[in-house]
Each structure stands twice: as structure tokens, then as C-alpha cells.
Design a protein around this motif. Structure first.
Motif, PDB file in Angstrom:
ATOM      1  N   ASP A 624      57.605  33.168  63.407  1.00 41.87           N
ATOM      2  CA  ASP A 624      56.889  34.189  62.635  1.00 41.87           C
ATOM      3  C   ASP A 624      56.135  33.468  61.527  1.00 41.87           C
ATOM      4  N   THR A 625      54.811  33.392  61.661  1.00 40.05           N
ATOM      5  CA  THR A 625      54.019  32.590  60.713  1.00 40.05           C
ATOM      6  C   THR A 625      53.968  33.201  59.320  1.00 40.05           C
ATOM      7  N   SER A 626      54.454  34.450  59.172  1.00 38.75           N
ATOM      8  CA  SER A 626      54.490  35.044  57.837  1.00 38.75           C
ATOM      9  C   SER A 626      55.675  34.526  57.026  1.00 38.75           C
ATOM     10  N   ASP A 627      56.640  33.888  57.703  1.00 35.67           N
ATOM     11  CA  ASP A 627      57.820  33.334  57.031  1.00 35.67           C
ATOM     12  C   ASP A 627      57.888  31.842  57.335  1.00 35.67           C
ATOM     13  N   GLN A 628      57.044  31.080  56.649  1.00 33.92           N
ATOM     14  CA  GLN A 628      56.921  29.654  56.957  1.00 33.92           C
ATOM     15  C   GLN A 628      58.166  28.859  56.575  1.00 33.92           C
ATOM     16  N   GLU A 629      58.970  29.395  55.703  1.00 34.25           N
ATOM     17  CA  GLU A 629      60.161  28.684  55.270  1.00 34.25           C
ATOM     18  C   GLU A 629      61.288  28.784  56.299  1.00 34.25           C
ATOM     19  N   ASN A 630      61.403  29.959  56.930  1.00 39.35           N
ATOM     20  CA  ASN A 630      62.558  30.203  57.787  1.00 39.35           C
ATOM     21  C   ASN A 630      62.229  30.435  59.251  1.00 39.35           C
ATOM     22  N   LYS A 631      60.985  30.765  59.586  1.00 35.87           N
ATOM     23  CA  LYS A 631      60.669  31.191  60.945  1.00 35.87           C
ATOM     24  C   LYS A 631      59.646  30.302  61.641  1.00 35.87           C
ATOM     25  N   LEU A 632      59.637  29.021  61.335  1.00 36.85           N
ATOM     26  CA  LEU A 632      58.834  28.065  62.087  1.00 36.85           C
ATOM     27  C   LEU A 632      59.768  27.112  62.818  1.00 36.85           C
ATOM     28  N   PHE A 633      59.265  26.490  63.896  1.00 41.67           N
ATOM     29  CA  PHE A 633      60.098  25.597  64.700  1.00 41.67           C
ATOM     30  C   PHE A 633      60.461  24.344  63.915  1.00 41.67           C
ATOM     31  N   LYS A 634      61.724  23.937  64.028  1.00 38.68           N
ATOM     32  CA  LYS A 634      62.215  22.716  63.393  1.00 38.68           C
ATOM     33  C   LYS A 634      62.884  21.855  64.462  1.00 38.68           C
ATOM     34  N   LYS A 635      62.381  20.636  64.605  1.00 32.69           N
ATOM     35  CA  LYS A 635      62.873  19.779  65.677  1.00 32.69           C
ATOM     36  C   LYS A 635      64.310  19.326  65.470  1.00 32.69           C
ATOM     37  N   ASP A 636      64.820  19.434  64.234  1.00 32.51           N
ATOM     38  CA  ASP A 636      66.205  19.033  63.972  1.00 32.51           C
ATOM     39  C   ASP A 636      67.147  20.232  63.903  1.00 32.51           C
ATOM     40  N   ALA A 637      66.717  21.378  64.433  1.00 34.66           N
ATOM     41  CA  ALA A 637      67.574  22.564  64.438  1.00 34.66           C
ATOM     42  C   ALA A 637      68.786  22.343  65.335  1.00 34.66           C
ATOM     43  N   ASP A 638      69.837  23.113  65.111  1.00 34.91           N
ATOM     44  CA  ASP A 638      71.097  22.918  65.834  1.00 34.91           C
ATOM     45  C   ASP A 638      70.958  23.154  67.332  1.00 34.91           C
ATOM     46  N   ASN A 639      70.023  24.005  67.736  1.00 31.89           N
ATOM     47  CA  ASN A 639      69.918  24.329  69.162  1.00 31.89           C
ATOM     48  C   ASN A 639      69.029  23.363  69.936  1.00 31.89           C
ATOM     49  N   VAL A 640      68.458  22.358  69.281  1.00 28.14           N
ATOM     50  CA  VAL A 640      67.574  21.397  69.943  1.00 28.14           C
ATOM     51  C   VAL A 640      68.408  20.271  70.546  1.00 28.14           C
ATOM     52  N   ILE A 641      68.309  20.115  71.861  1.00 25.02           N
ATOM     53  CA  ILE A 641      69.047  19.078  72.577  1.00 25.02           C
ATOM     54  C   ILE A 641      68.225  17.793  72.681  1.00 25.02           C
ATOM     55  N   ALA A 642      66.913  17.939  72.884  1.00 27.70           N
ATOM     56  CA  ALA A 642      66.034  16.771  73.039  1.00 27.70           C
ATOM     57  C   ALA A 642      64.649  17.131  72.524  1.00 27.70           C
ATOM     58  N   TYR A 643      63.884  16.083  72.137  1.00 22.57           N
ATOM     59  CA  TYR A 643      62.564  16.341  71.535  1.00 22.57           C
ATOM     60  C   TYR A 643      61.673  15.116  71.717  1.00 22.57           C
ATOM     61  N   GLY A 644      60.365  15.396  71.852  1.00 22.21           N
ATOM     62  CA  GLY A 644      59.363  14.333  71.874  1.00 22.21           C
ATOM     63  C   GLY A 644      58.029  14.897  71.430  1.00 22.21           C
ATOM     64  N   GLU A 645      57.203  14.085  70.764  1.00 24.09           N
ATOM     65  CA  GLU A 645      55.918  14.580  70.287  1.00 24.09           C
ATOM     66  C   GLU A 645      54.858  13.481  70.324  1.00 24.09           C
ATOM     67  N   HIS A 646      53.613  13.917  70.326  1.00 27.92           N
ATOM     68  CA  HIS A 646      52.465  13.019  70.191  1.00 27.92           C
ATOM     69  C   HIS A 646      51.513  13.652  69.184  1.00 27.92           C
ATOM     70  N   VAL A 647      51.216  12.912  68.116  1.00 21.58           N
ATOM     71  CA  VAL A 647      50.295  13.382  67.087  1.00 21.58           C
ATOM     72  C   VAL A 647      48.953  12.683  67.270  1.00 21.58           C
ATOM     73  N   PHE A 648      47.885  13.471  67.329  1.00 24.11           N
ATOM     74  CA  PHE A 648      46.531  12.930  67.454  1.00 24.11           C
ATOM     75  C   PHE A 648      45.962  12.743  66.047  1.00 24.11           C
TER      76      PHE A 648
END
Length: 706
Positions: A624-648
Motif C-alpha cells: 500500500d503506497t499510502s503507508d510507506q513505512e509499514n506497507k512496502l516490500f522489505k527483502k529482510d522480512a520474516d517471510n522472505v526465504i530467498a532474494y535477488g536483485e539487479h539495480v540499473f
């Protein structure tokens, strides 16, 4: 009032071996059920394809006070003979159609009837499926265009909506969420004086099988240039039934004492009598045989014949009987039963080899079914059978043990087109021979034979493993949902979504994610993600695995993630990034300053089965972009098992797409994921409404690496 009749697969047909009579009830306290189902349709034109689809999708449940006792997932699954039930009180329920949140043509029907079964009696039940949707349509007053232009009416609820463009006189159908029965509507347009007009309203407690007609009216004001007062009056009425097209199940074919879908196998002289029954709830028009075996019957003059056209004691019938083929048609009150016998005098004369006999039955309504009686005659001890449990990287091979043997059993297998065979030992369980294969490639063709000692079967079975890639990963499928471009043909079944739904509330020109032919790696299209500054706010071009749920003012609520249980080690994609430079006040902030070159991003996450809820829908991630503190994706959240990213951080090299590879790091090794999240954005900080208008990211051929 008219009806569409769905006769439940030979309702009141005779059993395969005897006519319906009291002698069939061989258990005290048993009766039988003959069930007829019908569908009341509100459309005056129903195609044959629609008839067939309704019949095939008609699910029937029969329940007693103890719970579900019979379940049929389609009309073709309903037995061809009356249904045996113990005496008692029952409820029959049926559902058919498409249960879609919002659609202009997909409808959902359901019916319910209570009945009793008495000992030695046959209960007749007529089950009528009535439309279960809420319907809405729009009517505009004459002359509206003189005071309002570019008008649209959006009708829907949190799970789906429809946009009526201009004088769209179609009827829209809605399946209401269980927790919210209100149907919202919004009229938008441009007044003649150039100002935007918006009118919102709610139809409270919308009822199924009811149509709500939104009558848009206006009163022109004489004291204002181009001014008008608008009103919407709602008429409601029960949806009328208009269609009169019978839907009857196609003739049903069954083997007596054997599975007609499987090959009949045996040694020479040991195939035995084989009987095929054809049952229909209508009247048979033709029954055709086609087989090279018929070439040996010279009186037929070819490899095919039509049985019902033959004279009862004619040359053709006698020639077939002499060869060991005979048939019998038995009528009943509600249909017909056709018995086709291939006697031992026919089957036991077959020499070693593979044979097929095609049987096609057509009723007077033009409904046709075809079955193939396949016979393999061999002196071999083993014969191949179709593989089962075919998955992404594994499969179970099968063969049949035709006769006892002391030889070692196994399979030879290989990827289709390979020169060398691999061997795996097999185990026998009765006549079933199996072997488990692992380590296969996904979305690949394989073939195999069965072995018994030095013997290798001549028949080669084939199978194809499942694809471990994401649906529409090359972005070849595109469509429209209202004003928004969507990454699929039907929005009810798309795997991907984008922020287009929020941006296009201000007009179709604000689609951020579109199909492109400018830069393509394979196929016809790539996905083009462009960031834009829309009226008062910056919006990033994006795509994601999941669904856009709602627009709250200028913010969006997104459901991220789809079911996924595999463990890829990396993600590859073909991309081209063309960043723009940020302009002060139009997408700048704490992350992107005026004069900064924008950055793009692509990331993938595997998450557990934790779910978040929004308006009755559950998703792995709710953004929910109206709640940037609590409702945006966080890669270190407890439910994240694996992660990968590429920044351009800069433009990609060259004049075309390049391939990138994103390693996936597993934070919780050994934990099986439940869902996958994948996001690509032309502006890395788009969730914070920061970036540069004009940044473009092209994406094609996303591939998971295992």
C-alpha cells in the motif's frame, strides 16, 4: 420463459447389462435417481461452443444429512445408468458457467433441489440452474453529449469492475464478494465548459439474478455556460429468461469390463470378447466404424462403415457378423443404448501387431463423440504404458506385465532426439511395472521403452515434463481491461499485473506498461515500462507477479506473489534500460535529487505461506503506497526465504536488449517456498513516487535457472 436443458448423461437410460426394473435393486433400502438439469439463460443467442462449455463445466453434488455422497465435475462424468442411492432425504446442487468477478459475457449459474429416495423406486429430479450474477447496465438520456463528453461509467466492487465506454449498452455481470454485497459506480466525463465531472454512488446489498439499470439523466442550467445538473436513477428487476436451446451431453462411450481409454493387450488368441457401450440422452443418428481391419471384409468396400444406415438383415450386417462384429440398439424413454460387440472370433484371430478401431457416435443434435479401441497383440512378456506423475524434473514410467517372466525388468529412456539410451531398473507390482525418474529437464520431451532381460519393446512411449518457468514470461499475451493494458488475454486469469489500473483513472493515455515491438529478444513483443509524471504525481512504469487491488486517491494497493514451490538458483532476463534525468518538483525527493540519473530495478523473492488480507483477499505481500513505512516490500522480512536483485544505475550497453543474470540468495536453506514475488520497475524508488519521467525499461524472456 424458456430454458436450456442439460440432460445429465443418459438420464433414465438403461444399465449396461439390463433394462431398468425392480430387479436391479439388489440391496434392501435402495432406490435410484434420474436427474435432469437445466440452465436458465438470459442471452438470446447461445453458440454450440457455449452449449458444450456449459455442459462440460456443469458440476453436480448430491448430499445427504451425513454429507456429500456423489460428486461429478462435468456432465460427462455422470453415469450413463440411473444413480443408486440408499433410501433417505437428499439435496442435489449444480453449478456451471464462469465464476468471474466482473465480465461482460461470463456468467455463473447454480441450482438446488431437495428430494427423497424410496426403496425400489426411481426418483425423478428436475434441477434448474438459475443465473447467480448481479447484473448492471447503463442508459443515458438523449442529448447527453451536448453537456458531457468522453463519458464513462465504471461499475464494480473491490475484486473487479467494468468500464462502460460512452453509450455501451451491454449488460455487465458481477460475482459479489461474500463479505461485501455493495456494487459501486462512478460516472466520469468532461463538461461542455471543459471541467471534469465525477459522480459516485453505491447500490447497496445487490442481489443475485437481479439487473440494476443506471439511468443517467440531466437538467441543463440556463444560468451557467454549459452547466447541467446530473442524476442517476436506478431501476432493478429480475433477470428474464429468454434462451431456448437444449444442451444435451454428447454420446458417452464405455468399455464393458475394461478401460476404453487404455490399450487392450494380450497374447495371440487371448484378447477375448470386447464390448463397447454407447449411451445417449437423445437419439443416435450415426455410429461409424473406421479401421484397416475392415478392409478384410470385402462386402463393405473400404475401411469404414456406418452401422445405423445398414439394413437389419442386409449384406453389410451379415458380413460384419460373419467376421465377429455385431451390434444392437435399445431405446428407452429418455435415450438410447447402443451395444457394439467384437467377438472372440474376431479378436482372437488377430496376429501380433498394433490395431485401432475408431468409433464415432453422433446424435440428432449434432453432438459427436469418438473413442478408439486400441488392441496390441504380442507374445512379449512386457509392454509399455503411459507415464504418470510427470512433473518439472521427474516422472514415473509405466509398463504392463503381460505374462510371467523371470527376466530382469527395466526401462530405457532418453531425451527426444538424443542418440544414446539411459537404463533404469524397474519394479513390478502385480501386472504394473514402474520406475521413478528424477533429474530431468523441465519443459522437455522424453521417450522410453520397457525391457525384460535382453528383450526391448518396439513401442516407444513419450511424455513432456512441466515447464518450471513463469506463465507469459516472454510477454507475448496482452489485452485490455477497461482503459488499462494488461499482461494477458483475460484479466480474471492473468499472472502478471502493473500499475496501469491506477494511472489510467485519469485517461487511457497514461498506461505505463505496454507491449512493444521496438526491442524484442524473441517472439513479437517485449514489455515496455515507462515512468511518467501524471498531473500532480510521479508514477513508475512497472510490472509484478500478482494483482492490482485498488486505487486509494493517488495511491495504489497491490497484491504481490503467486503460488510457487520450486527453488531456482538465479533469474535471467533480456533488458534494455534508458534512464531519464530527474526534474525538480516532478519526482524528486530524499532518494532522487534534481539532476540525478534515474535508476531501474528488477528483483525476485521466494516467500513462505504467510498471507496478508485486504478486503477479503489474501496475498503473500500487500503493498500500500499510502503507508510507506509499514506497507512496502522489505527483502529482510520474516517471510522472505530467498532474494535477488539487479539495480540499473546507468543505461544498458548497445542498441538492443542485453541479458542479465540475478543470483538468488537463500536465507533459509532447506525451507520450501510457497510463493514467488517478482517486480520490475523503470524507477527504483517508484514506491516512494520518486524518479524521472521518461525513464524506460524494456523486459523480455524472463527465465528461472535451476
Amino acid at each position: 420463459m424458456k430454458k436450456i436443458h442439460l440432460y445429465m448423461a443418459g438420464a433414465a437410460l438403461m444399465a449396461l447389462t439390463a433394462a431398468c426394473s425392480e430387479e436391479q435393486f439388489n440391496v434392501d433400502g435402495e432406490g435410484q435417481l434420474v436427474l435432469r438439469a437445466s440452465v436458465n439463460s438470459d442471452m438470446t443467442v447461445v453458440s454450440r461452443a457455449t452449449e458444450d462449455e456449459l455442459a462440460e463445466n456443469c458440476m453436480v453434488w448430491i448430499s445427504s444429512e451425513k454429507g456429500l455422497v456423489r460428486r461429478y465435475n462435468s456432465l460427462s462424468e455422470v453415469p450413463s445408468e440411473p444413480i443408486d442411492l440408499v433410501t433417505g432425504h437428499y439435496v442435489a446442487e449444480a453449478w456451471t458457467g464462469d465464476s468471474v468477478s466482473a465480465s461482460f459475457d461470463k456468467r455463473w449459474f447454480k441450482g438446488r433441489e431437495e428430494f427423497d429416495v424410496a426403496a425400489g423406486q426411481t426418483a425423478q429430479v428436475d434441477l434448474v440452474c438459475r443465473i447467480a450474477n448481479v447484473a448492471a447496465s447503463v442508459k443515458y438520456a438523449e442529448g447527453l453529449e451536448e453537456v458531457l463528453t468522453d463519458f464513462t461509467m465504471t461499475v464494480g466492487h473491490d475484486r473487479g469492475s467494468l468500464v462502460f465506454e460512452g453509450r455501451d449498452d451491454r449488460r455487465g455481470y458481477f460475482m459479489m464478494p461474500s463479505i461485501d454485497k455493495n456494487l459501486a459506480f462512478e460516472l466520469r466525463g468532461t463538461q461542455i465548459n471543459g471541467t471534469e465531472f465525477v459522480y459516485n454512488g453505491v447500490i447497496e446489498d445487490a442481489q443475485p439474478a437481479t439487473e440494476y439499470v443506471l439511468n443517467v439523466k440531466f437538467t441543463q442550467q440556463t444560468n451557467a455556460v454549459g452547466g447541467a445538473v446530473f442524476s442517476i436513477e436506478i431501476d432493478e428487476h429480475t433477470i428474464d429468461v429468454e434462451t431456448n436451446i437444449e444442451l444435451i451431453a454428447a454420446p458417452k462411450m464405455e468399455g464393458y469390463g475394461f478401460d476404453l481409454a487404455s490399450t487392450v493387450m494380450g497374447e495371440p488368441g487371448a484378447i477375448g470378447r470386447r464390448t463397447v457401450y454407447i449411451s445417449t440422452a437423445s437419439t443416435l443418428k450415426t455410429v461409424e466404424l473406421r479401421s484397416d481391419l475392415l478392409l478384410g471384409i470385402t462386402e463393405l468396400g473400404g475401411n469404414d462403415c456406418e452401422l445405423l444406415a445398414m439394413e437389419p438383415d442386409g449384406v453389410g450386417v451379415n458380413a460384419l457378423a460373419n467376421a465377429g462384429i455385431n451390434f444392437k440398439l435399445t431405446p428407452s424413454e429418455a435415450g438410447e443404448l447402443f451395444q457394439l460387440n467384437f467377438e472372440e472370433s474376431f479378436t482372437n484371430e488377430l496376429t501380433e501387431g498394433d490395431y485401432t478401431i475408431d468409433v464415432t457416435a453422433t446424435d440428432i443434435n449434432g453432438k459427436a463423440s469418438t473413442a478408439v479401441l486400441a488392441i496390441t497383440v504380442s507374445d512379449a512378456a512386457v509392454m509399455t504404458a503411459p507415464a504418470t506423475e510427470v512433473s518439472y524434473f521427474s516422472a514415473t514410467l509405466h509398463a504392463n506385465l503381460v505374462k510371467e517372466t523371470e527376466a530382469a525388468l527395466g526401462f530405457n529412456y532418453r531425451a527426444a532426439g538424443a542418440q544414446e539410451w539411459n537404463h533404469v531398473d524397474a519394479v513390478a507390482n502385480g501386472s504394473d511395472i514402474t520406475a521413478e525418474l528424477t533429474g530431468l529437464k523441465d519443459n522437455a520431451d522424453y521417450e522410453y521403452t520397457v525391457t525384460a532381460g535382453a528383450f526391448t519393446s518396439a513401442v516407444i512411449e513419450k511424455f513432456t515434463t512441466l515447464s518450471a518457468q513463469l506463465p507469459n514470461n516472454s510477454f507475448e499475451e496482452w489485452g485490455m481491461y477497461g482503459k488499462s493494458n494488461i499482461l494477458g488475454v483475460d484479466y480474471s486469469s492473468v499472472f502478471w499485473d502493473s500499475g496501469n489500473h491506477g494511472a489510467t483513472t485519469l485517461g487511457a493515455s497514461y498506461n505505463l506498461t505496454t507491449a512493444s515491438t521496438t526491442y524484442v529478444h524473441s517472439g513479437n513483443y517485449s514489455a515496455r515500462l515507462e515512468s511518467k509524471y501524471i498531473v500532480i504525481k510521479f508514477a513508475a512504469g512497472n510490472l509484478f507477479v500478482g494483482k492490482y487491488l485498488k486505487t486509494n486517491g493517488t495511491n495504489g494497493v497491490l497484491g504481490w506473489g503467486r503460488p510457487f514451490t520450486l527453488t531456482p538458483k538465479a533469474l535471467k532476463a533480456w533488458v534494455k534500460y534508458e534512464p531519464a534525468t530527474a526534474v525538480n518538483g516532478k519526482g524528486t525527493g530524499s532518494y532522487i535529487k534534481a539532476g540525478d540519473l534515474d535508476q531501474g530495478i528488477m528483483y525476485v523473492a521466494l516467500v513462505d505461506d504467510t498471507k496478508s488480507s485486504y478486503n477479503g483477499e489474501e496475498w503473500p505481500i500487500i503493498v500500500d503506497t499510502s503507508d510507506q513505512e509499514n506497507k512496502l516490500f522489505k527483502k529482510d522480512a520474516d517471510n522472505v526465504i530467498a532474494y535477488g536483485e539487479h539495480v540499473f544505475t546507468e543505461p544498458t550497453e548497445g542498441n538492443n536488449l542485453i541479458q542479465i543474470e540475478i543470483p538468488i540468495e537463500y536465507f533459509k536453506p532447506g525451507v520450501t517456498p510457497s510463493n514467488i514475488v517478482l517486480v520490475a520497475s523503470a524507477s527504483r524508488y517508484g514506491d516512494y513516487f520518486q524518479g524521472a519521467a521518461g525513464s524506460v525499461l524494456y523486459v523480455d524472456d524472463i527465465e528461472l535457472v535451476y
